[in-house]
Design an enzyme around this catalytic site. Structure first.
Site, short mmCIF file in Angstrom:
data_model
loop_
_atom_site.label_atom_id
_atom_site.label_comp_id
_atom_site.label_asym_id
_atom_site.label_seq_id
_atom_site.Cartn_x
_atom_site.Cartn_y
_atom_site.Cartn_z
N LYS A 1 -5.40 23.24 10.50
CA LYS A 1 -4.99 24.51 9.88
C LYS A 1 -4.60 25.50 10.98
O LYS A 1 -5.29 25.58 12.00
CB LYS A 1 -6.14 25.06 9.04
CG LYS A 1 -5.76 26.27 8.18
CD LYS A 1 -6.96 26.74 7.33
CE LYS A 1 -6.61 27.92 6.44
NZ LYS A 1 -7.76 28.36 5.62
N SER B 1 -6.62 29.10 0.74
CA SER B 1 -5.59 29.31 1.72
C SER B 1 -5.21 28.05 2.51
O SER B 1 -4.13 27.99 3.10
CB SER B 1 -6.04 30.38 2.71
OG SER B 1 -7.16 29.93 3.44
N SER C 1 -11.32 28.46 0.15
CA SER C 1 -10.05 28.06 0.75
C SER C 1 -9.94 26.60 1.16
O SER C 1 -8.86 26.14 1.52
CB SER C 1 -9.75 28.94 1.97
OG SER C 1 -9.23 30.17 1.57
#
Lengths: 494, 479
Positions: B75, B150, B174
């Protein structure tokens, strides 16, 4: 014209100090970057110091130890549980735009220190000054304004983050101070304590100790505080005193001429010896404090606290009292000798080696202090060891040498060290204190100067000095002054 | 769709080289990226170099770890030395960290092959990746839908087999919400189990890094590699890290599973959970209903606490030291204001403003302090629940993946998609999502399994038993 002049109102100042002390740890409060002063800009930095994204602070345990020891030395209560908070404001010298500080749970609170105030022409006194709190925080970086020597007029500013993240203890006093002298004394005593503890060098020129003053005045005898003004930018204890004295007069003048006193921050201008308005503080800033989530709570167990307490050295105030009681020194002498811990240690070692306390004090505060100051040394740097100084004092005491001879050999001792006794013997400087030997010397002298002798006996008694001088010259100053005076006196009178 | 173990055995038996595996992943990325947009930055050269190093070790007869040679997505809010790290924000455009996050460091040491940095909602604020300043990732099951957020890029990349596993971060859901939307396994570990050093902070007291994978076993392996104390993170826990795969057993005899009463509905997601409960019961688990009365207050408490912390965490992006800076600002304040106005997206600004407001003098007690008290109450609810049961379950999300653009105009409805996951962050507990069915449109449902503090073993055990008893995880998106 019989109108009496109006009774002049007497004012008193109410003064509190906020002192930032850089804690002398080798690395920064939340990272392993070096804290060394004077390096090239932005060389003592790392991702944590710069607050780069994703970096995290980790508390340097040495900082906690130093802060707790400082708190204990200031007679504070140590919080068994405290925490860090974020103090938020935007400024380019603050890498994260918040400062990790302590807000509502500082590590130490409710302390006091004793100061000794001796002003010329006034009776010296001691006074207890309250310490509201001591907390830990990180220092900010430094802005260097370029193109001008000050912010106004500069074309651009550079940021040096070497200082960012250096550990600070912020120490807030109660508004117990009343004069510039008291405030300067308080600041000096703080510095002394920090130096005794070894937690800071207290170097004001390098910014290791920085004081901000809060000051207001009020008619003597009233309770209500006047409007508070903050003064910054004082780089010496003397400056603190003079800035306050200036500010008291300025505020009195304001009150008496009806000019309002504005709540503001003023800067001390060392060159002009005045305070100047920097910015007005309309209401206080909102720093939006909240608990620092990246650091857990700080817990100091009773065992840990007491261990640290047991490691505290004897502090300056304690020493001052002891010197007066144990050594019979004057308050002034005790103060001078305890100002630097290394001097006090040296002094105590000298006394422990058998020197008379008062004589040892005189030597240390006189010729030795002059030499040390002139050469920018500490007493502890001297090759002359305490036991050697004790030996010197004892040689005088025993009458082996005169004070004059002692002063003569001192420069050599200060530079090279060694045993005074050995030097005296090697150089044949032993004092002549045998009355028979002195009598013989005096007889010789009188015989050699019949004219002067005659004049003396005719009433020109001032000539005694001439004979003393001749006798000293003849013996290289080695004759016992008291004894030789006595004998000379007798013989001169015939 | 190979698992870590399968790839590992191919490597050690020299049936495939690490370079071949990496090239296959990079090839798939190249093919799928135009439609998926999972990656912000593909690190092909680095991946090949890492794979070569693994191959050399194999050739030299060295023993390699399970993760050696395994393609992994990172990420883009995890700092990677020498590789751009943007948090999908314009304000970090051009920022190249001079340091490595602890988790990626550990993975690199294990020999994992990082194929790229995955897309996210800007600064991990969002539930759809639509808040990315660069691109919106598509859901592999339906390209018109969002992958969740996210960590939507990581979830989509794993679901689409662009990499075998991926790292995400979870502040209010997330990891779990996009795992649910993309039909993969996602775990948010206990707060403090995984070091946050190098994770660009959103809300420090809630953020936690965790794995995405297509199987529970792969998640267990990846967790074992990233977990454990780190002296660089003062909130990281000093605990021994077990081999989590040892807890993966098919029977649930003796396990007590609590269903959070407040999450039980007869919605389609609720029904999917009910069906999952029957499977768990069939595996020997004892099912009980447990009330967590303050569960629903998690959402409002979160939207005070997280923005408050974020407002401070994001103050450092000021144009002074790195990242985006406006040109030719007149004054310092002008530079600050315009840099931040242009550099941050609207959701980030919204949260900075909410947080700044909540922490302001006069409001602190009413908002921040009160939210912290709610947080304590939610923790107490969980403590009481875990006195009764071993794990708790709920649907991961109230619905399956929504359409791109469907909720962007209404932030509150977007916030509601994290209703089930947020309380777990507030309490610092481990929570896992795994597929538990598909809706009529063929979109996956997620089952959330919540464990007590540091009881990842029980969470993984329950998840594994369920996974092995069902076939949901074998379905693949048609791409």
């Amino acid at each position: 014209m019989t109108a009496t002049a109006p009774v002049k109102t007497e004012y008193e100042a109410v003064i509190g100090l906020e002192t930032h002390v850089q804690l002398g740890t080798a690395t920064k409060i939340f990272s392993n970057a070096s804290t060394e002063f004077g390096a090239d800009p932005n060389t003592h930095i790392d991702p944590v110091v710069l607050g780069l994204p994703g970096t995290l602070p980790v508390l340097n345990q040495k900082v906690l130890e130093y802060a707790v020891k400082a708190g204990l030395a200031l007679n504070c209560q140590i919080a068994p549980y405290s925490k860090f908070d974020r103090k938020q404001y935007f400024y380019p010298d603050l890498p994260k735009n918040y400062q990790i500080s302590q807000y509502d749970l500082p590590i130490a609170e409710h302390g006091w220190i004793e100061i000794e105030v001796a002003e010329k022409g006034k009776e010296p006194y001691t006074k207890k000054i309250g310490v509201t709190r001591l907390h830990m925080e990180e220092d900010a970086g430094k802005l260097v304004h370029a193109g001008s020597d000050r912010l106004a007029g500069s074309t651009h500013s550079l940021v040096d983050y070497n200082r960012a993240g250096v550990a600070l203890a912020e120490i807030v006093s109660e508004p117990d101070l009343r004069t510039g002298k008291e405030a300067a004394e308080y600041a000096q005593e703080l510095r002394r304590i920090m130096r005794y503890l070894g937690v800071s060098d207290g170097n004001m020129a390098e910014g290791s100790l920085r004081c901000d003053v809060n000051i207001s005045i009020r008619p003597k005898g009233t309770e209500k505080f006047g409007t508070k003004v903050e003064i910054k930018n004082m780089n010496s204890f003397n400056a603190i005193q003079r800035a306050i004295e200036f500010e008291i007069e300025r505020q009195i003048r304001c009150l008496e001429t009806g000019e309002p006193i504005v709540q503001e921050t003023r800067l001390w201008d060392e060159g002009k010896q005045v305070t100047k308005s920097m910015r007005s503080k309309e209401g206080s800033s909102d720093y939006r404090y909240f608990p620092e989530p990246d650091l857990g709570p700080i817990e100091v167990s009773e065992t840990q606290r007491e261990t640290w307490r047991s490691e505290l050295p004897e502090l300056p105030a304690q020493k001052r009292h002891r010197y007066a009681e144990q050594y019979g020194l004057s308050a002034y002498d005790a103060r001078v000798l305890t100002d630097e811990k290394s001097t006090a240690d040296y002094y105590e070692a000298t006394v422990a080696a058998g020197a008379d306390a008062k004589q040892a004090a005189n030597w240390l505060m006189g010729d030795i202090a002059a030499y040390v100051n002139a050469n920018k040394l500490l007493v502890s740097d001297l090759p002359l060891q305490p036991q050697d100084l004790a030996e010197l004092v004892n040689l005088i005491e025993a009458g082996t040498i005169s004070g004059k001879i002692a002063k003569e050999i001192l420069p050599e001792l200060l530079e090279k060290g060694g045993s005074p006794k050995a030097i005296v013997e090697a150089k044949g400087l032993t004092q002549i204190s045998d009355p028979a030997q002195i009598e013989a010397l005096v007889d010789e002298l009188l015989a050699a100067h019949p004219t002067e002798l005659e004049q003396f006996r005719a009433g020109k008694t001032k000539l005694q000095g001439f004979f003393v001088g001749q006798l000293m010259k003849k013996t290289g100053g080695r004759v016992d002054p008291k004894l030789s005076n006595q004998i000379l006196n007798q013989k001169l009178k015939g | 769709m190979a698992s870590i173990r399968e790839l590992h055995s191919q490597l050690v038996r020299k049936e495939r080289s690490a370079v071949e595996i990496a090239e296959a992943a990079l090839q798939r990325i190249e093919t799928l990226e135009p439609q998926l947009k999972s990656f912000l930055h593909v690190t092909a050269d680095q991946a090949i170099a890492q794979a070569k190093a693994v191959d050399q070790r194999i050739a030299a007869g060295e023993e390699i770890s399970l993760l050696a040679g395994i393609p992994i997505g990172i990420k883009d809010n995890l700092c990677t030395r020498g590789i751009p790290t943007t948090c999908a924000s314009k304000i970090l455009q051009g920022f190249v960290p001079p340091y490595e996050s602890t988790v990626t460091q550990r993975l690199a040491e294990a020999g994992a092959v990082a194929v790229g940095k995955t897309n996210l909602d800007e600064f991990a604020m969002g539930s759809s990746t639509e808040n990315s300043a660069y691109q919106t990732t598509a859901n592999p099951w339906d390209l018109t839908r969002v992958p969740g957020g996210s960590s939507g890029g990581s979830a989509a990349a794993v679901a689409a087999d662009e990499c075998v596993v991926a790292l995400g971060s979870d502040t209010g859901g997330s990891i779990r919400q996009p795992a649910a939307f993309c039909g993969v396994v996602g775990l948010k570990p206990t707060y403090g189990l995984v070091s946050r050093y190098g994770l660009v902070a959103y809300a420090s007291s809630l953020d936690q890094i965790g794995p995405f994978s297509r199987s529970v076993e792969d998640t267990a392996i990846l967790l074992g590699a990233i977990a454990g104390h780190d002296p660089k993170d003062a909130t990281s826990l000093k605990v021994e890290v077990p081999d989590y795969t040892q807890f993966l057993k098919p029977s649930l005899a003796g396990i007590k599973v609590g269903v959070i009463t407040e999450t039980v509905t007869d919605s389609p997601a609720g029904q999917a959970m009910q069906a999952a409960l029957e499977v768990l019961q069939g595996l020997g688990a004892e099912i009980r209903e447990i009330s967590c009365p303050r569960f629903a207050y998690g959402l409002p408490a979160y939207y005070i606490i997280a923005p408050s912390e974020a407002s401070a965490n994001l103050a450092r992006y000021d144009g002074v030291k790195y990242g985006y800076r406006v040109e030719e600002a007149e004054t310092l304040i002008d530079m600050y204001c315009r840099t931040r106005a242009e550099g941050f997206g609207s959701e980030v600004k919204r949260r900075i403003m909410i947080g700044t407001y909540a922490l302001s003098a006069g409001y602190y007690d009413a908002y921040y302090l009160k939210a912290q008290k709610v947080r304590t109450l939610i923790k107490q609810d969980f403590e009481a629940a875990f006195a009764e049961v071993d794990v708790l379950v709920s649907p991961t999300t109230p619905t399956t993946a929504f359409k791109a653009g469907e909720k962007t105009a209404d932030p509150l409805s977007m916030y509601l998609s994290d209703l089930m996951t947020i309380p777990v962050n507030l309490a610092g507990l481990p929570g896992l999502s795994l597929p538990c069915g598909f809706d009529e449109a063929g979109l996956p449902y997620g089952l959330q399994i919540i464990g007590n503090v540091l009881r990842e073993d029980q969470v993984l055990h329950t998840a594994y038993a369920y996974e092995q008893a069902t076939e949901w995880h074998l379905r693949q998106p048609a791409l």
